[in-house]
Structure formats: structure tokens, C-alpha cells
Design a protein around this motif. Sequence first.
Motif, PDB file in Angstrom:
ATOM      1  N   LEU A  14     -17.330  11.440  -1.200  1.00  0.00           N
ATOM      2  CA  LEU A  14     -17.536   9.889  -0.344  1.00  0.00           C
ATOM      3  C   LEU A  14     -16.341   9.333  -0.957  1.00  0.00           C
ATOM      4  N   VAL A  15     -15.918   9.235  -2.161  1.00  0.00           N
ATOM      5  CA  VAL A  15     -14.814   8.442  -2.555  1.00  0.00           C
ATOM      6  C   VAL A  15     -13.436   9.034  -2.065  1.00  0.00           C
ATOM      7  N   ALA A  16     -13.358  10.535  -2.121  1.00  0.00           N
ATOM      8  CA  ALA A  16     -12.018  11.234  -1.755  1.00  0.00           C
ATOM      9  C   ALA A  16     -12.077  10.760  -0.245  1.00  0.00           C
ATOM     10  N   GLY A  17     -13.062  11.091   0.390  1.00  0.00           N
ATOM     11  CA  GLY A  17     -12.876  10.724   2.031  1.00  0.00           C
ATOM     12  C   GLY A  17     -12.551   9.170   2.271  1.00  0.00           C
ATOM     13  N   PHE A  18     -13.081   8.348   1.624  1.00  0.00           N
ATOM     14  CA  PHE A  18     -12.806   6.864   1.904  1.00  0.00           C
ATOM     15  C   PHE A  18     -11.150   6.690   1.544  1.00  0.00           C
ATOM     16  N   VAL A  19     -10.852   7.194   0.459  1.00  0.00           N
ATOM     17  CA  VAL A  19      -9.420   7.035   0.272  1.00  0.00           C
ATOM     18  C   VAL A  19      -8.450   7.585   1.312  1.00  0.00           C
ATOM     19  N   LYS A  20      -8.829   8.861   1.734  1.00  0.00           N
ATOM     20  CA  LYS A  20      -7.995   9.526   2.959  1.00  0.00           C
ATOM     21  C   LYS A  20      -8.143   8.494   4.454  1.00  0.00           C
ATOM     22  N   GLY A  21      -9.267   7.993   4.399  1.00  0.00           N
ATOM     23  CA  GLY A  21      -9.573   7.395   5.657  1.00  0.00           C
ATOM     24  C   GLY A  21      -8.660   5.771   5.663  1.00  0.00           C
ATOM     25  N   VAL A  22      -8.417   5.525   4.549  1.00  0.00           N
ATOM     26  CA  VAL A  22      -7.536   4.224   4.314  1.00  0.00           C
ATOM     27  C   VAL A  22      -5.866   4.625   4.318  1.00  0.00           C
ATOM     28  N   VAL A  23      -5.590   5.379   3.473  1.00  0.00           N
ATOM     29  CA  VAL A  23      -4.062   5.753   3.369  1.00  0.00           C
ATOM     30  C   VAL A  23      -3.718   7.026   3.987  1.00  0.00           C
ATOM     31  N   GLY A  24      -4.645   7.756   4.583  1.00  0.00           N
ATOM     32  CA  GLY A  24      -4.197   9.037   5.386  1.00  0.00           C
ATOM     33  C   GLY A  24      -4.078  10.107   4.501  1.00  0.00           C
ATOM     34  N   LEU A  25      -4.222  10.261   3.179  1.00  0.00           N
ATOM     35  CA  LEU A  25      -4.341  11.440   2.408  1.00  0.00           C
ATOM     36  C   LEU A  25      -4.826  11.153   1.217  1.00  0.00           C
ATOM     37  N   GLY A  26      -4.922  12.048   0.342  1.00  0.00           N
ATOM     38  CA  GLY A  26      -5.859  11.846  -0.988  1.00  0.00           C
ATOM     39  C   GLY A  26      -7.073  12.666  -1.258  1.00  0.00           C
ATOM     40  N   LEU A  27      -7.673  13.124  -0.067  1.00  0.00           N
ATOM     41  CA  LEU A  27      -8.979  13.788  -0.252  1.00  0.00           C
ATOM     42  C   LEU A  27      -8.891  14.837  -1.237  1.00  0.00           C
ATOM     43  N   TRP A 215     -12.274   2.441   9.143  1.00  0.00           N
ATOM     44  CA  TRP A 215     -12.878   1.205   9.654  1.00  0.00           C
ATOM     45  C   TRP A 215     -12.241   0.123   8.772  1.00  0.00           C
ATOM     46  N   LEU A 216     -12.120   0.499   7.534  1.00  0.00           N
ATOM     47  CA  LEU A 216     -11.661  -0.563   6.595  1.00  0.00           C
ATOM     48  C   LEU A 216     -10.059  -0.923   6.685  1.00  0.00           C
ATOM     49  N   ARG A 217      -9.196   0.240   6.885  1.00  0.00           N
ATOM     50  CA  ARG A 217      -7.949   0.414   7.066  1.00  0.00           C
ATOM     51  C   ARG A 217      -7.297  -0.899   7.404  1.00  0.00           C
ATOM     52  N   GLY A 218      -7.367  -1.407   8.398  1.00  0.00           N
ATOM     53  CA  GLY A 218      -7.011  -2.598   9.080  1.00  0.00           C
ATOM     54  C   GLY A 218      -7.328  -3.912   8.524  1.00  0.00           C
ATOM     55  N   ARG A 219      -8.364  -3.911   7.704  1.00  0.00           N
ATOM     56  CA  ARG A 219      -9.016  -5.140   7.150  1.00  0.00           C
ATOM     57  C   ARG A 219      -8.748  -5.301   5.647  1.00  0.00           C
ATOM     58  N   ILE A 220      -7.934  -4.462   5.046  1.00  0.00           N
ATOM     59  CA  ILE A 220      -7.645  -4.915   3.499  1.00  0.00           C
ATOM     60  C   ILE A 220      -6.061  -4.874   3.408  1.00  0.00           C
ATOM     61  N   ALA A 221      -5.524  -5.256   2.294  1.00  0.00           N
ATOM     62  CA  ALA A 221      -4.275  -5.048   2.275  1.00  0.00           C
ATOM     63  C   ALA A 221      -3.904  -3.847   1.579  1.00  0.00           C
TER      64      ALA A 221
END
Length: 247
Positions: A14-27, A215-221
Motif C-alpha cells: 500500500l505504501v509502495a504503491g502510494f509512492v509510485k502513484g505520487v512520484v512515478g517510481l519507487g514501488l 489522486w494526490l499527486r497534484g495536491r501536494i508539494a
Amino acid sequence: METSFLLAVGASFLVAGFVKGVVGLGLPTVAMGTLSLVMPPVQAAALLIVPSMVTNVWQLAAGPGLRALLRRLWPMLTAVMAGTLAGGALLPKDSGTWAVVALGVALMLYALAGLFSLQLRVPTRHEAWLGPMAGAATGLVTAATGVFVIPAVPYLQGLGLARDALVQALGLAFTASTVALATSLALHGDFSLGAAGASAYALLPALAGMLAGQWLRGRIAQPVFKRCFFIGLFALGLHAALKPWLA
């Protein structure tokens, strides 16, 4: 499978997927780092196969110029797969302290490169030999640690690709690494039917995390998020590298 095991796997992906969703890599990187806290790297790598394959195929399919990237990157991708298979055959087969320490070192190197924004510049005239070299080195690191990013990510970032093309190129490289890692694990009896089932289970939280991250990508710094991500990754790597002496 025990409930505690399922919860640990679910939370990690869940955490790994979240990171990938935000920055495009890292899973794969985040999953390997967190799972190594509770299991040997080879077991964590087997769990990684299905989520990594699905999310990376999704990533590469969404880009603008797959055929052109394949023509440009095929020497590197071929070397990634060859290096992974060679590493799986030649490196030690046990899941002892060397694998945990190697994983920790790989995580720390990647985190430091991100924290200090290290940026390579790869001249076009040198791609013919640098690509296969970077691919083979990435394959060996993948076989040893289950982490796909060193030195593939810095190399691809150094090609000067447009943002969407870079994301697609990363998806290509990670897909090649995943296929090669799955083949290597299967050849050595570490990716059985049971491991495939557990890996398929891990896909659900990975996708949920990825969708939440997108979903959060464009809503956080993003710069702040990336810095926190790399600091956390460095801490995970340091823990893994020191784990034999902390036990």
C-alpha cells in the motif's frame, strides 16, 4: 498464510504503491525496503513480481512513443535481463546477511542520489556502450537485492528525455527487470505457485496505493514529498545494512 504476514505484505505494498502513484517510481524499492524488515530479501523479491509487472506495464503503456524508446533502449534492456540472469546464476544462493547488507547499501545509494539531486549527462555518442554497461550493472544489483533502480534510473535520467518519455522509459526498464527477476527466481525454485499467489494478493494494496497517490499527486508539494521519501528510504537502507549487527 498467517494474518500478521498478510497485514505486513498489504501495508508494505500500500505504501509502495502510494509512492509510485505520487512520484512515478519507487514501488519495488519501497516494497523491498519495508519487507526486508520482516523477511529475507529473496522472499520479498518473489512477492514483488506481480505488483511490479502490472504497475510497470501500466506505466509504459501510457506513454507517447513506445516504439521509438524500444529502438533506442533495447541494448540496455537486453543487458538488464542478461545481467539479472547471470547474477542469479553466479551470486550466492543463500538468503544470509550478505543479501540484507547489499539491499541496505543499494537503498542508501539511491536515497543519497535523490537527496542531493545527482544528475548524470549521457552524450548521445556514448549511449552505444554506456547503455549496455548500465543495464548489466542494474541486472547484477537486481539479482543481488531485488532493487531495480541502480544505476538504471540515473542513466535514463541522464538521457535528457521529456518527462512523459522518461516515465515510459522507466516503465520499460522496470518491466525488463521484473521479467528477468521472475525468471531467475523460478529457475532457482524461489518463485513457486504459492509465492505467485501471495504476489497476486499483494497487487490489490499496490493498486489501491497507486490510485491514491495519483489522486494526490497534484495536491501536494512534490519536492517536499520526494525529500521525505528519500530520507525515509535512507533510514530503511541504513537499518538493513546494520541489521546483522543490530540483531
